[in-house]
Design a protein around this motif. Structure first.
Motif, PDB file in Angstrom:
ATOM      1  N   SER A  47     -26.479  45.725  91.205  1.00 12.26           N
ATOM      2  CA  SER A  47     -26.408  46.730  92.836  1.00 12.26           C
ATOM      3  C   SER A  47     -26.675  47.790  92.444  1.00 12.26           C
ATOM      4  O   SER A  47     -27.276  48.910  92.413  1.00 12.26           O
ATOM      5  N   CYS A  48     -27.651  48.247  90.896  1.00 10.45           N
ATOM      6  CA  CYS A  48     -28.559  49.010  90.683  1.00 10.45           C
ATOM      7  C   CYS A  48     -27.311  50.736  90.780  1.00 10.45           C
ATOM      8  O   CYS A  48     -27.862  51.797  91.259  1.00 10.45           O
ATOM      9  N   HIS A  49     -26.177  50.812  89.678  1.00 17.84           N
ATOM     10  CA  HIS A  49     -25.553  51.856  89.778  1.00 17.84           C
ATOM     11  C   HIS A  49     -26.295  52.989  89.291  1.00 17.84           C
ATOM     12  O   HIS A  49     -26.925  52.828  88.721  1.00 17.84           O
ATOM     13  N   GLY A  50     -25.458  54.402  89.419  1.00 20.47           N
ATOM     14  CA  GLY A  50     -26.462  55.600  88.422  1.00 20.47           C
ATOM     15  C   GLY A  50     -27.533  55.963  88.639  1.00 20.47           C
ATOM     16  O   GLY A  50     -27.870  55.709  89.610  1.00 20.47           O
ATOM     17  N   ALA A  51     -28.003  56.662  88.266  1.00 23.31           N
ATOM     18  CA  ALA A  51     -29.217  57.321  87.998  1.00 23.31           C
ATOM     19  C   ALA A  51     -30.549  56.343  88.391  1.00 23.31           C
ATOM     20  O   ALA A  51     -31.371  56.449  89.388  1.00 23.31           O
ATOM     21  N   MET A  63     -35.475  46.622  84.304  1.00 21.71           N
ATOM     22  CA  MET A  63     -34.610  46.894  85.795  1.00 21.71           C
ATOM     23  C   MET A  63     -34.711  48.462  85.844  1.00 21.71           C
ATOM     24  O   MET A  63     -34.572  49.271  85.051  1.00 21.71           O
ATOM     25  N   PRO A  64     -34.417  48.487  86.352  1.00 21.47           N
ATOM     26  CA  PRO A  64     -33.798  50.411  87.126  1.00 21.47           C
ATOM     27  C   PRO A  64     -32.486  50.777  85.944  1.00 21.47           C
ATOM     28  O   PRO A  64     -32.300  52.086  85.736  1.00 21.47           O
ATOM     29  N   ASN A  65     -31.659  49.997  85.815  1.00 18.15           N
ATOM     30  CA  ASN A  65     -30.792  50.850  84.519  1.00 18.15           C
ATOM     31  C   ASN A  65     -30.456  49.597  83.459  1.00 18.15           C
ATOM     32  O   ASN A  65     -28.960  50.027  82.613  1.00 18.15           O
ATOM     33  N   ALA A 107     -37.420  36.701  85.195  1.00 20.15           N
ATOM     34  CA  ALA A 107     -38.583  36.621  86.205  1.00 20.15           C
ATOM     35  C   ALA A 107     -38.236  36.872  87.512  1.00 20.15           C
ATOM     36  O   ALA A 107     -38.678  37.194  87.944  1.00 20.15           O
ATOM     37  N   GLY A 108     -36.828  36.526  87.399  1.00 20.45           N
ATOM     38  CA  GLY A 108     -36.005  36.245  89.186  1.00 20.45           C
ATOM     39  C   GLY A 108     -35.516  37.411  89.486  1.00 20.45           C
ATOM     40  O   GLY A 108     -34.897  37.894  90.191  1.00 20.45           O
ATOM     41  N   ASN A 109     -35.085  38.337  88.288  1.00 21.45           N
ATOM     42  CA  ASN A 109     -33.925  39.389  88.167  1.00 21.45           C
ATOM     43  C   ASN A 109     -34.113  40.203  89.070  1.00 21.45           C
ATOM     44  O   ASN A 109     -33.363  40.902  89.782  1.00 21.45           O
ATOM     45  N   SER A 110     -36.195  41.126  89.103  1.00 18.94           N
ATOM     46  CA  SER A 110     -36.376  42.175  90.211  1.00 18.94           C
ATOM     47  C   SER A 110     -36.269  41.281  91.847  1.00 18.94           C
ATOM     48  O   SER A 110     -35.493  41.858  92.867  1.00 18.94           O
ATOM     49  N   VAL A 111     -36.215  39.786  91.940  1.00 22.99           N
ATOM     50  CA  VAL A 111     -35.693  39.479  93.602  1.00 22.99           C
ATOM     51  C   VAL A 111     -34.117  39.277  93.580  1.00 22.99           C
ATOM     52  O   VAL A 111     -33.914  39.693  95.238  1.00 22.99           O
ATOM     53  N   LYS A 112     -33.250  38.635  92.790  1.00 18.36           N
ATOM     54  CA  LYS A 112     -32.319  39.120  92.748  1.00 18.36           C
ATOM     55  C   LYS A 112     -31.472  40.497  93.034  1.00 18.36           C
ATOM     56  O   LYS A 112     -31.593  40.454  94.036  1.00 18.36           O
ATOM     57  N   ALA A 113     -32.430  41.326  92.300  1.00 20.77           N
ATOM     58  CA  ALA A 113     -31.653  42.807  92.587  1.00 20.77           C
ATOM     59  C   ALA A 113     -32.659  43.709  94.007  1.00 20.77           C
ATOM     60  O   ALA A 113     -32.324  44.681  94.378  1.00 20.77           O
ATOM     61  N   LYS A 114     -33.609  42.707  94.551  1.00 26.29           N
ATOM     62  CA  LYS A 114     -34.044  42.672  96.469  1.00 26.29           C
ATOM     63  C   LYS A 114     -34.759  44.108  95.312  1.00 26.29           C
ATOM     64  O   LYS A 114     -34.924  44.762  96.623  1.00 26.29           O
TER      65      LYS A 114
END
Length: 220
Positions: A99-103, A135-137, A200-207
């Motif tokens: 869900s990409c919480h944080g900065a 990933m972003p966080n 490999a699919g983590n970025s797709v799941k996180a959109k």
């Protein structure tokens, strides 16, 4: 994978179990799927919610989550229940991380590259680096060939070095990562390939869009 540099869990060989929020299993030369996350990746209410979920599950099986020895009781549950526990907790944790919480500073390519470079640095020397994604966080990776207990020590080294470099680039001090990561001993070739697909699919799941993550796959 007869020529693969990765070894999988051997039930005959000795293991070492260390403690934290979850039990961590070490085995000499084994392969691990590791996750660690930024300090702000889970807001306190979200983390407390996950802890409440864990506590409710434990109470279902007559384990007091507040007891100092709850892990001892947990480890004596049938294997199928322990696997259910791991899936439940990991699934909810992954959902919140995605869900990409944080900065989400690691969304910036130059910061993701700092983490990636640190992972590559001792590849072929201290360990065999498998696939990873920044990933972003948070970070997911596969790594193998570690001596007993060396995996957790290496994870601390990665986090310490990248924390210093990332803080220097953003002009701040203090902790960057959560103290504890989550790791799974890879038990089989099938599990190894499952983790590769997950990475490999983590970025797709996180959109996420291209450029908002960094994925590297070890050449076959």
């Amino acid at each position: 994978m007869a020529d693969s540099p990765f070894r999988f869990f051997d039930p005959v060989e000795p293991i070492t179990i260390t403690r934290g929020h979850l039990p961590h299993w070490d085995q000499a030369g084994a392969t691990y799927f590791i996750t660690w996350r930024t300090l702000d990746s889970l807001p306190l209410p979200v983390w407390n919610k996950l802890l409440s979920l864990r506590a409710a599950w434990l109470r279902t099986y007559k384990i007091n989550p507040q007891a100092p020895d709850w892990r001892w009781h947990f480890e004596h549950l049938p294997k199928v229940l322990r696997l259910e526990f791991a899936r439940l907790f990991s699934m909810n944790l992954d959902m919140e991380l995605d869900s990409c919480h944080g900065a989400c500073l690691l969304k910036q390519p130059e910061f993701a590259r700092i983490v990636a470079d640190s992972l590559h640095h001792f590849d072929g020397d201290r360990y065999v680096l498998g696939d990873f994604i920044v990933m972003p966080n948070h970070v997911h990776l596969l790594v193998g060939g570690m001596a007993r207990n060396a995996m957790l020590a290496q994870m601390k080294s990665w986090k310490r070095w990248t924390s210093r470099e990332l803080n220097r680039h953003v002009g701040r001090k203090g902790r960057f990562w959560q103290d504890e990561g989550f790791d799974h001993l890879v038990r089989s070739e099938a599990a190894f390939e499952k983790f590769r697909r997950y990475i490999a699919g983590n970025s797709v799941k996180a959109k996420l869009r291209p450029g908002e993550y960094l994925h590297w796959a070890r050449p076959n």
